[in-house]
Design a protein around this motif. Sequence first.
Motif, mmCIF file in Angstrom:
data_model
loop_
_atom_site.group_PDB
_atom_site.id
_atom_site.type_symbol
_atom_site.label_atom_id
_atom_site.label_comp_id
_atom_site.label_asym_id
_atom_site.label_seq_id
_atom_site.Cartn_x
_atom_site.Cartn_y
_atom_site.Cartn_z
ATOM 1 N N GLN A 157 0.822 -1.212 0.000
ATOM 2 C CA GLN A 157 0.000 0.000 0.000
ATOM 3 C C GLN A 157 0.855 1.260 0.000
ATOM 4 O OE1 GLN A 157 -2.543 -0.617 3.403
ATOM 5 N NE2 GLN A 157 -3.600 -2.347 2.453
ATOM 6 N N ASP A 205 0.809 3.793 -3.249
ATOM 7 C CA ASP A 205 0.438 5.208 -3.164
ATOM 8 C C ASP A 205 1.568 6.107 -3.662
ATOM 9 O OD1 ASP A 205 -2.020 4.509 -2.188
ATOM 10 O OD2 ASP A 205 -1.577 4.992 -0.098
ATOM 11 N N GLY A 226 -6.905 12.302 -3.486
ATOM 12 C CA GLY A 226 -7.269 11.381 -2.417
ATOM 13 C C GLY A 226 -8.768 11.197 -2.297
ATOM 14 N N GLN A 255 -10.053 9.040 -5.126
ATOM 15 C CA GLN A 255 -9.718 7.654 -4.819
ATOM 16 C C GLN A 255 -10.681 7.089 -3.778
ATOM 17 O OE1 GLN A 255 -5.528 5.556 -4.014
ATOM 18 N NE2 GLN A 255 -6.042 7.018 -2.428
ATOM 19 N N ASN A 261 -5.906 2.318 -9.902
ATOM 20 C CA ASN A 261 -4.528 2.712 -9.622
ATOM 21 C C ASN A 261 -3.836 3.228 -10.880
ATOM 22 O OD1 ASN A 261 -4.678 1.938 -6.912
ATOM 23 N ND2 ASN A 261 -4.035 -0.154 -7.348
#
Length: 228
Positions: A12, A16, A127, A130, A154
Motif C-alpha cells: 500500500q 500510493d 485522495g 480515490q 490505480n
Amino acid sequence: MNPPSLGDRVYQALRDEIVFLELPPGTPVREVEVAKRLGVGRTPVREALQRLAMNYLVELLPGRGAFVAPISLPDLVKISEIRLNLEGFAAASAATRASAEDRKLLRGLRDKIRRVTEDTPRAELIGLDQDVHRAIYNATHNAFLEDALNRYLNLTLRAWVLVLDSVGGVAEMVDEHASLLDAVIEGDAEKAGALAREHITDFENDFRTALGNPAVRLSVDRQRSSGI
C-alpha cells in the motif's frame, strides 16, 4: 476483518507513492532501500514488488531489478473501455447492495466533496477521488469486482495526477462526484450506473484534451523515454 499483513502495508505504501507520482515512471525500486526506508525486512518488500508487477505498476527486469512502470497512453484507452462498463455496473450494484453503514460512509464522502474549493490542495483532490471510487467498489460486496476495479483505478489515478493541472475545474469534479454519490445513497441504480459511465467518458476526454498541452505532452514523452 484481519489487520493488513506487513507485505500488505509495504504494498500500500509503494502503491500510493507510485500512484501519486512520488515515485515517477522509470524510477528504480531497490529492495534494500525500500526495506530501510520503511523499516521492514526484504521479504515483504519482495512480496509487494511482485504484487505491484501483477498490477502493472512495476516492471521486473531480469538482471536489472524493479522499475516503476511507464504510463502508457494506448493502455489507458483500453483501460477506459473496461472501466466504462465495470464502473457503471459497480455503481448500479452499490446502489442496490450498499448497507446502512456503507451509505453512512458515502454520505460523509459526499459532504466532504461538497466542501472542496479551488484552494483545496491537489493531493487532497486526488485522495478524495480515490476514496469515492474505493467506497463504491466496497459497497458492491463483490470482492472480485472490487479487486479488478482497484487495479484499473490505480493505473488511471497516475494519469490523472500527471494531467490534473490541465483538466477541468474543481466545480466540475464536485458536481460529478456528489451527483454519483447521491444516486448510490438514494438507491437509484439506473442513475448511478449512467453517471459512473459518464464520469469515465469525461475523464478520457479530459485526458485527451490535456495531451494537447505542450507541457503535459513533454512530461509524458519524458517518462516514456526513461529507458526502463
